[in-house]
Write a protein that holds these residues in place. Structure first.
Motif, PDB file in Angstrom:
ATOM      1  N   THR A 141      40.797  37.306  35.245  1.00 28.45           N
ATOM      2  CA  THR A 141      39.431  38.128  34.451  1.00 28.45           C
ATOM      3  C   THR A 141      39.703  38.245  33.045  1.00 28.45           C
ATOM      4  O   THR A 141      40.892  38.341  32.588  1.00 28.45           O
ATOM      5  CB  THR A 141      39.996  39.392  35.178  1.00 28.45           C
ATOM      6  OG1 THR A 141      39.749  39.643  36.598  1.00 28.45           O
ATOM      7  CG2 THR A 141      38.689  40.295  34.637  1.00 28.45           C
ATOM      8  N   ARG A 275      39.860  35.061  47.315  1.00 23.55           N
ATOM      9  CA  ARG A 275      40.109  35.904  46.673  1.00 23.55           C
ATOM     10  C   ARG A 275      39.637  37.475  46.867  1.00 23.55           C
ATOM     11  O   ARG A 275      38.382  37.681  46.983  1.00 23.55           O
ATOM     12  CB  ARG A 275      39.432  35.856  45.248  1.00 23.55           C
ATOM     13  CG  ARG A 275      39.683  36.560  43.936  1.00 23.55           C
ATOM     14  CD  ARG A 275      39.244  35.816  42.880  1.00 23.55           C
ATOM     15  NE  ARG A 275      39.653  36.393  41.253  1.00 23.55           N
ATOM     16  CZ  ARG A 275      38.980  37.457  40.751  1.00 23.55           C
ATOM     17  NH1 ARG A 275      37.747  37.860  41.120  1.00 23.55           N
ATOM     18  NH2 ARG A 275      39.555  37.821  39.508  1.00 23.55           N
ATOM     19  N   ARG A 279      37.316  47.100  43.847  1.00 20.72           N
ATOM     20  CA  ARG A 279      37.266  47.924  42.744  1.00 20.72           C
ATOM     21  C   ARG A 279      36.718  49.332  42.879  1.00 20.72           C
ATOM     22  O   ARG A 279      35.851  49.371  43.998  1.00 20.72           O
ATOM     23  CB  ARG A 279      36.177  47.411  41.719  1.00 20.72           C
ATOM     24  CG  ARG A 279      36.131  47.756  40.218  1.00 20.72           C
ATOM     25  CD  ARG A 279      35.208  47.337  39.534  1.00 20.72           C
ATOM     26  NE  ARG A 279      33.932  48.093  39.633  1.00 20.72           N
ATOM     27  CZ  ARG A 279      32.624  47.731  39.495  1.00 20.72           C
ATOM     28  NH1 ARG A 279      32.208  46.499  39.311  1.00 20.72           N
ATOM     29  NH2 ARG A 279      31.525  48.744  39.393  1.00 20.72           N
TER      30      ARG A 279
HETATM   31  C1  OGA Z   1      34.622  43.832  38.506  1.00 24.18           C
HETATM   32  C2  OGA Z   1      34.573  42.478  37.971  1.00 24.18           C
HETATM   33  C3  OGA Z   1      35.911  40.507  37.600  1.00 24.18           C
HETATM   34  C4  OGA Z   1      36.937  39.615  38.516  1.00 24.18           C
HETATM   35  O1  OGA Z   1      35.249  44.087  39.461  1.00 24.18           O
HETATM   36  O2  OGA Z   1      33.631  44.556  38.034  1.00 24.18           O
HETATM   37  O3  OGA Z   1      33.667  42.119  36.999  1.00 24.18           O
HETATM   38  O4  OGA Z   1      37.692  38.915  37.756  1.00 24.18           O
HETATM   39  N1  OGA Z   1      35.246  41.631  38.313  1.00 24.18           N
HETATM   40  O5  OGA Z   1      36.688  39.694  39.722  1.00 24.18           O
END
Ligand code: OGA
Ligand code: MN
Length: 287
Positions: A141, A275, A279
C-alpha cells in the motif's frame, strides 16, 4: 512501557513496535490521536491478525464508525459484519474472483490514488486496514503525506486553491479504474459530495490538500480547466519524495488519516494469490 517508534518516511508514518491495539483502553485514545496527528500513518504489527471483533472494538475508540456501504448489485458478503469492508480478492465463498468479475474490477480501482469515502458529505477520518493473508509479491500500500504536499506548493497556487471546492463521486473513480458503468440504482445510492480542496486539521491547524481519484470536477470551473488543474495537482502530489510504500506482513494493522494522506493499492498477481485485507473506517460524525 514507553512507546517504541520507527519512522517509515522522513516526513510521516510511524511503526509502533510494542503496541497491542487489543489492549488500548478508551482513556489512552487521546495519546493515540496525538500520534496520528503527528505521523498521519501508523503501522502496528501483531503476531496474529486481530479478530474481526477486536478490529471493530479498537476502531470504535477512534470515532463514529462507517457501517455497511450501500449495496452494489451482485455483492454477497464473505464477512458478516456491517463495520468491515472486505478488501480481499475473495468472493463470498472464499474463492478468488475471476478476471472479468465486476466486483474485482471495482476493487482494482483502489489502485488509483484516493482518500477513502471522500464521496460522502460526512468524510472518513481514519481507515484501519488489517492484513490476514498477504501475497508473496506485490500488493504494497502506498501513501502520500498531503500536508507536506500542501506545504511545498508554490504560494501562488496556495492562494489560488484557498476557496476552491471539488465534487467527489464514487462512480467517477470506479469508471476511471476500468470498472463497468453503474446501474441507475447504484448511481442514485451514492450521489456526489462537495469538499474544499484545502482542509485544516482542527487540533493541529496543519493544512492539507484533499485530493482523490473520486474528484469529478472543480466547483465553478469549466470542465477542461478543472481537469487541467487537477492533473497539475496530482502530478505534484505523486512525486517520489512524498510516497511511503508499505510492505505488509500478516497481522499488521495500518491506520491512516484520510484527512492528511492519500493512498493506493499496488498490483499483485490477483488471479494466483490470495490477499485478504479487511478495513474499518471512522467518520467525522455519526450519521
Ligand atoms: C483501502 C485501500 C489499499 C490496499 O482499504 O481503502 O485503498 O492496499 N486499500 O488494499
Ligand atoms: Mn482506500
Amino acid at each position: 512501557m514507553p512507546l517504541t517508534l520507527k519512522k517509515l518516511h522522513p516526513s510521516f508514518g510511524a511503526q509502533l513496535l510494542n503496541t497491542d491495539l487489543r489492549a488500548i483502553k478508551p482513556g489512552a485514545i487521546g495519546e493515540f490521536v496525538d500520534l496520528m496527528d503527528e505521523h498521519a500513518v501508523c503501522a502496528v504489527p501483531h503476531e496474529v491478525p486481530l479478530t474481526n471483533e477486536q478490529h471493530i472494538n479498537f476502531s470504535k475508540l477512534l470515532g463514529p464508525m462507517e457501517r455497511s456501504a450501500k449495496k452494489i448489485a451482485g455483492t454477497g458478503k464473505r464477512l458478516p459484519y456491517n463495520e468491515i469492508i472486505d478488501q480481499s480478492n475473495l468472493g463470498p465463498q472464499g474463492t478468488i474472483y475471476k478476471n472479468g468479475d465486476r466486483r474485482l474490477a471495482f476493487k482494482r480501482a483502489n489502485r488509483l490514488w484516493h482518500t477513502d469515502m471522500s464521496f460522502y458529505q460526512v468524510r472518513a477520518t481514519y481507515s484501519i486496514l488489517s492484513a490476514h493473508i498477504v501475497p508473496p509479491e506485490g500488493g504494497n500500500t502506498e501513501l502520500i503525506d498531503m500536508r507536506a504536499v500542501y506545504h511545498d506548493l508554490p504560494d501562488a497556487m496556495k492562494k489560488r486553491l484557498d476557496d476552491m471546492s471539488a465534487e467527489h463521486c464514487y462512480w467517477h473513480s470506479r469508471t476511471l479504474g476500468g470498472g463497468p458503468s453503474p446501474s441507475i440504482e447504484e448511481k442514485a445510492g451514492r450521489p456526489p459530495a462537495i469538499h474544499p480542496l484545502v482542509i485544516e486539521n482542527r487540533r493541529t491547524l496543519r493544512k492539507s490538500l484533499y485530493l482523490a481519484s473520486h474528484i469529478r470536477s472543480i466547483q465553478g470551473m469549466e470542465k477542461n480547466q478543472g481537469a487541467k488543474l487537477l492533473k497539475e495537482l496530482n502530478e505534484f502530489a505523486t512525486q517520489k519524495q512524498y510516497i511511503l510504500s508499505y510492505k505488509w506482513s500478516v497481522g499488521d494493522v495500518l491506520i491512516w488519516d484520510n484527512l492528511a494522506t492519500m493512498h493506493r493499492a499496488t498490483p499483485f498477481p490477483d488471479q494466483t494469490y490470495v490477499r485478504d485485507m479487511r478495513r474499518t473506517t471512522c467518520r467525522e460524525f455519526e450519521i
